[in-house]
Design an enzyme around this catalytic site. Structure first.
Site, PDB file in Angstrom:
ATOM      1  N   TYR A 167       7.803  -6.906   3.611  1.00 28.82           N
ATOM      2  CA  TYR A 167       6.856  -6.877   2.482  1.00 28.82           C
ATOM      3  C   TYR A 167       5.403  -7.028   2.928  1.00 28.82           C
ATOM      4  O   TYR A 167       4.540  -6.217   2.557  1.00 28.82           O
ATOM      5  CB  TYR A 167       7.240  -8.000   1.512  1.00 28.82           C
ATOM      6  CG  TYR A 167       6.329  -8.198   0.331  1.00 28.82           C
ATOM      7  CD1 TYR A 167       6.397  -7.337  -0.766  1.00 28.82           C
ATOM      8  CD2 TYR A 167       5.420  -9.254   0.289  1.00 28.82           C
ATOM      9  CE1 TYR A 167       5.567  -7.542  -1.869  1.00 28.82           C
ATOM     10  CE2 TYR A 167       4.592  -9.455  -0.804  1.00 28.82           C
ATOM     11  CZ  TYR A 167       4.668  -8.596  -1.879  1.00 28.82           C
ATOM     12  OH  TYR A 167       3.851  -8.797  -2.957  1.00 28.82           O
ATOM     13  N   LYS A 171       1.665  -4.835   2.229  1.00 28.57           N
ATOM     14  CA  LYS A 171       0.505  -5.345   1.501  1.00 28.57           C
ATOM     15  C   LYS A 171      -0.725  -5.409   2.407  1.00 28.57           C
ATOM     16  O   LYS A 171      -1.853  -5.267   1.934  1.00 28.57           O
ATOM     17  CB  LYS A 171       0.842  -6.712   0.897  1.00 28.57           C
ATOM     18  CG  LYS A 171       1.908  -6.636  -0.209  1.00 28.57           C
ATOM     19  CD  LYS A 171       1.431  -5.786  -1.388  1.00 28.57           C
ATOM     20  CE  LYS A 171       2.358  -5.838  -2.580  1.00 28.57           C
ATOM     21  NZ  LYS A 171       1.859  -5.063  -3.733  1.00 28.57           N
TER      22      LYS A 171
HETATM   23  N1  LIG Z   1       5.086 -11.757  -8.738  1.00 27.06           N
HETATM   24  C1  LIG Z   1       4.487 -12.224  -7.661  1.00 27.06           C
HETATM   25  O1  LIG Z   1       4.681 -13.381  -7.274  1.00 27.06           O
HETATM   26  C2  LIG Z   1       3.514 -11.370  -6.912  1.00 27.06           C
HETATM   27  C3  LIG Z   1       3.435 -10.012  -7.103  1.00 27.06           C
HETATM   28  N2  LIG Z   1       2.525  -9.274  -6.409  1.00 27.06           N
HETATM   29  C4  LIG Z   1       2.400  -7.834  -6.636  1.00 27.06           C
HETATM   30  O2  LIG Z   1       1.966  -7.598  -7.961  1.00 27.06           O
HETATM   31  C5  LIG Z   1       2.487  -6.362  -8.439  1.00 27.06           C
HETATM   32  C6  LIG Z   1       3.214  -6.594  -9.746  1.00 27.06           C
HETATM   33  O3  LIG Z   1       4.246  -7.508  -9.532  1.00 27.06           O
HETATM   34  P1  LIG Z   1       5.133  -8.112 -10.723  1.00 27.06           P
HETATM   35  O4  LIG Z   1       4.379  -8.056 -11.977  1.00 27.06           O
HETATM   36  O5  LIG Z   1       5.673  -9.388 -10.220  1.00 27.06           O
HETATM   37  O6  LIG Z   1       6.324  -7.047 -10.749  1.00 27.06           O
HETATM   38  P2  LIG Z   1       7.526  -6.879 -11.804  1.00 27.06           P
HETATM   39  O7  LIG Z   1       8.739  -6.546 -10.977  1.00 27.06           O
HETATM   40  O8  LIG Z   1       7.615  -8.017 -12.722  1.00 27.06           O
HETATM   41  O9  LIG Z   1       7.106  -5.568 -12.605  1.00 27.06           O
HETATM   42  C7  LIG Z   1       6.994  -4.390 -11.874  1.00 27.06           C
HETATM   43  C8  LIG Z   1       6.510  -3.249 -12.729  1.00 27.06           C
HETATM   44  O10 LIG Z   1       6.349  -2.100 -11.887  1.00 27.06           O
HETATM   45  C9  LIG Z   1       7.244  -1.078 -12.281  1.00 27.06           C
HETATM   46  N3  LIG Z   1       7.697  -0.401 -11.072  1.00 27.06           N
HETATM   47  C10 LIG Z   1       8.384  -0.920 -10.025  1.00 27.06           C
HETATM   48  N4  LIG Z   1       8.604   0.012  -9.111  1.00 27.06           N
HETATM   49  C11 LIG Z   1       8.055   1.156  -9.564  1.00 27.06           C
HETATM   50  C12 LIG Z   1       7.971   2.483  -9.081  1.00 27.06           C
HETATM   51  N5  LIG Z   1       8.528   2.831  -7.925  1.00 27.06           N
HETATM   52  N6  LIG Z   1       7.314   3.390  -9.816  1.00 27.06           N
HETATM   53  C13 LIG Z   1       6.774   3.059 -10.997  1.00 27.06           C
HETATM   54  N7  LIG Z   1       6.834   1.844 -11.507  1.00 27.06           N
HETATM   55  C14 LIG Z   1       7.468   0.898 -10.802  1.00 27.06           C
HETATM   56  C15 LIG Z   1       8.330  -1.777 -13.087  1.00 27.06           C
HETATM   57  O11 LIG Z   1       8.949  -0.950 -14.035  1.00 27.06           O
HETATM   58  P3  LIG Z   1      10.244  -0.043 -13.639  1.00 27.06           P
HETATM   59  O12 LIG Z   1      11.168  -0.949 -12.896  1.00 27.06           O
HETATM   60  O13 LIG Z   1      10.774   0.455 -14.935  1.00 27.06           O
HETATM   61  O14 LIG Z   1       9.731   1.076 -12.782  1.00 27.06           O
HETATM   62  C16 LIG Z   1       7.487  -2.843 -13.796  1.00 27.06           C
HETATM   63  O15 LIG Z   1       6.775  -2.261 -14.843  1.00 27.06           O
HETATM   64  C17 LIG Z   1       3.369  -5.832  -7.314  1.00 27.06           C
HETATM   65  O16 LIG Z   1       2.666  -4.915  -6.534  1.00 27.06           O
HETATM   66  C18 LIG Z   1       3.701  -7.082  -6.511  1.00 27.06           C
HETATM   67  O17 LIG Z   1       3.999  -6.792  -5.172  1.00 27.06           O
HETATM   68  C19 LIG Z   1       1.656  -9.847  -5.538  1.00 27.06           C
HETATM   69  C20 LIG Z   1       1.689 -11.201  -5.315  1.00 27.06           C
HETATM   70  C21 LIG Z   1       2.621 -12.048  -5.988  1.00 27.06           C
HETATM   71  C1  LIG Z   2      -5.466 -25.584   3.757  1.00 31.42           C
HETATM   72  C2  LIG Z   2      -4.711 -24.342   3.833  1.00 31.42           C
HETATM   73  C3  LIG Z   2      -3.329 -24.474   3.289  1.00 31.42           C
HETATM   74  C4  LIG Z   2      -2.676 -23.158   3.411  1.00 31.42           C
HETATM   75  C5  LIG Z   2      -1.439 -23.074   2.617  1.00 31.42           C
HETATM   76  C6  LIG Z   2      -0.949 -21.668   2.694  1.00 31.42           C
HETATM   77  C7  LIG Z   2       0.131 -21.452   1.703  1.00 31.42           C
HETATM   78  C8  LIG Z   2       0.542 -20.031   1.744  1.00 31.42           C
HETATM   79  C9  LIG Z   2       1.047 -19.641   0.413  1.00 31.42           C
HETATM   80  C10 LIG Z   2       1.380 -18.225   0.404  1.00 31.42           C
HETATM   81  C11 LIG Z   2       1.882 -17.808  -0.923  1.00 31.42           C
HETATM   82  C12 LIG Z   2       2.437 -16.445  -0.804  1.00 31.42           C
HETATM   83  C13 LIG Z   2       2.583 -15.807  -2.130  1.00 31.42           C
HETATM   84  C14 LIG Z   2       3.199 -14.484  -1.936  1.00 31.42           C
HETATM   85  C15 LIG Z   2       3.392 -13.842  -3.247  1.00 31.42           C
HETATM   86  C16 LIG Z   2       4.071 -12.553  -3.101  1.00 31.42           C
HETATM   87  O1  LIG Z   2       3.471 -11.565  -2.861  1.00 31.42           O
HETATM   88  C17 LIG Z   2       5.514 -12.568  -3.247  1.00 31.42           C
HETATM   89  N1  LIG Z   2       5.958 -13.505  -4.212  1.00 31.42           N
HETATM   90  C18 LIG Z   2       5.999 -11.219  -3.622  1.00 31.42           C
HETATM   91  O2  LIG Z   2       7.264 -11.087  -3.075  1.00 31.42           O
END
Ligand SMILES: NC(=O)C1=CN([C@@H]2O[C@H](COP(=O)(O)OP(=O)(O)OC[C@H]3O[C@@H](n4cnc5c(N)ncnc54)[C@H](OP(=O)(O)O)[C@@H]3O)[C@@H](O)[C@H]2O)C=CC1
Ligand SMILES: CCCCCCCCCCCCCCCC(=O)[C@@H](N)CO
Length: 326
Positions: A167, A171
């Site tokens: 992953y 990113k």
């Molecule tokens: N949740 C987290 O902790 C974190 C998330 N992110 C990033 O944020 C973004 C959103 O995440 P999140 O809201 O959690 O995701 P969700 O899985 O909750 O929602 C994903 C959305 O994207 C759509 N989707 C997934 N794959 C595709 C595809 N191939 N084509 C078109 N649509 C797609 C899904 O609909 P459908 O399945 O119908 O296609 C849905 O609408 C992502 O890029 C994720 O990597 C970053 C950091 C942390």
């Molecule tokens: C003083 C400094 C302290 C540092 C602490 C560092 C802690 C790191 C936290 C990392 C969190 C990662 C979130 C990833 C979210 C994501 O993208 C996924 N959930 C999607 O799969």
């Protein structure tokens, strides 16, 4: 505040989680919104839901089913959205993405390929096709192209640790793409197009709920210091950064520290970034010594049994299989 009234906002992954939360804010700000996702059901539900909150009945809220990793799907989605809304996209949010956190040896080559496609290629398609749509719209209207492209990466794109081998690189690739793209639009026809890279920490979304089911203990332990925010809270941080014109936008203070420590050659958002970078240098040194590396020994990702004599992992040991044939 960025004026979104009667502007076309195009959001991939808009039917759930962060994408839907961003759509809500865009609708509240008077935008026409196009949601893209693969499944029609959740798209229809999201559109119906958003319509009830629109301040203006003339606001168009539409859905385009597409797989964002597939270029032809995205070409069709953009073309159809521009025709239906009658405007070129103004804000494109490349948000579609997914994560299946697993140990390096538990990941298959297909897992690596799939993550790269769904995260990185989706961001490439949304920006590559989207920027052309912005320029084409301006050419037809005889105006200067104007807009924003926001790529959704993650804090995990700034730091790589156990569980995110398939992953984090996807990113990190998005962060790098954002840097190249930002530089290309500084002058010329796209000079009024701004690029943003969003770097959220953990968000309480349907996708997060899924990944927690398979997430290794070590990964959970390392993430525990970063708070889990709601997608609505993250959408507020997103628009706050977009409104200010920040290049890289985070959602938590840890995210800020990692951004400032790992910003590399990206421009600073404010002068304070240099102070945070210093703080990160010291803070991360202690965190590495107390958690990052010690936890890797405490919660091993590759159990000793894996290397035990005679232990053959059928699914993940193609070399062992080959040597058996000989
Ligand atoms: N949740 C987290 O902790 C974190 C998330 N992110 C990033 O944020 C973004 C959103 O995440 P999140 O809201 O959690 O995701 P969700 O899985 O909750 O929602 C994903 C959305 O994207 C759509 N989707 C997934 N794959 C595709 C595809 N191939 N084509 C078109 N649509 C797609 C899904 O609909 P459908 O399945 O119908 O296609 C849905 O609408 C992502 O890029 C994720 O990597 C970053 C950091 C942390
Ligand atoms: C003083 C400094 C302290 C540092 C602490 C560092 C802690 C790191 C936290 C990392 C969190 C990662 C979130 C990833 C979210 C994501 O993208 C996924 N959930 C999607 O799969």
């Amino acid at each position: 505040m960025l004026d979104l009234k009667n502007k076309h906002v195009f959001i991939t992954g808009g039917s759930a989680g962060l994408g839907l939360a961003i759509a809500k804010v865009a609708v509240a700000r008077g935008a026409h919104v196009c949601l893209v996702a693969r499944r029609q059901g959740p798209l229809d539900a999201a559109v119906a839901d958003l319509k009830t909150t629109a301040p203006n009945a003339a606001q168009q809220i539409i859905a385009e089913p597409a797989d964002c990793a597939v270029t032809s799907d995205m070409e069709r989605a953009f073309a159809s959205a521009v025709t239906r809304i009658g405007l070129p996209p103004f804000l494109i949010v490349a948000n579609a993405g997914a994560s299946v956190p697993k140990g390096f040896l538990d990941l298959t080559p297909q897992d690596f390929q799939w993550q790269m496609n769904v995260n990185y290629m989706s961001a490439v398609n949304a920006s590559h096709i989207g920027l052309r749509a912005i320029l084409e719209g301006a050419r037809r209207a005889g105006t200067t192209a104007e807009g924003r492209i926001a790529l959704v990466s993650s804090v995990a794109g700034l730091i790589g640790f156990s569980g995110y081998a398939a992953y984090s690189p996807t990113k990190a690739a998005i962060i790098s793409l954002g840097q190249c793209l930002r530089h290309e639009v500084l002058g010329g026809a796209a000079r009024n197009v701004k690029i943003h890279v969003f770097l959220p920490g953990s968000m309480d979304t349907p996708g997060f709920e899924q990944e927690q089911k398979v997430k290794p203990e070590l990964t959970k332990q390392l993430e525990k210091d970063d708070p889990i925010l709601s997608p609505d809270e993250c959408a507020v941080h997103f628009f706050n950064g977009v409104d200010k014109g920040h290049f890289q936008i985070t959602t938590t203070f840890t995210g800020e520290l990692l951004r400032c420590a790992g910003r590399m050659h990206a421009p600073a958002n404010t002068f304070l970034d240099y102070f945070k970078a210093l703080m990160a240098l010291i803070g991360l040194l202690f965190w590495r010594r107390t958690e990052l590396d010690p936890f890797a020994e405490k919660y091993p990702m590759i159990p000793d049994s894996r290397a035990a004599v005679g232990a053959v992992d059928e699914e993940h040991a193609p070399l062992a299989e080959e040597s058996k044939d000989k």
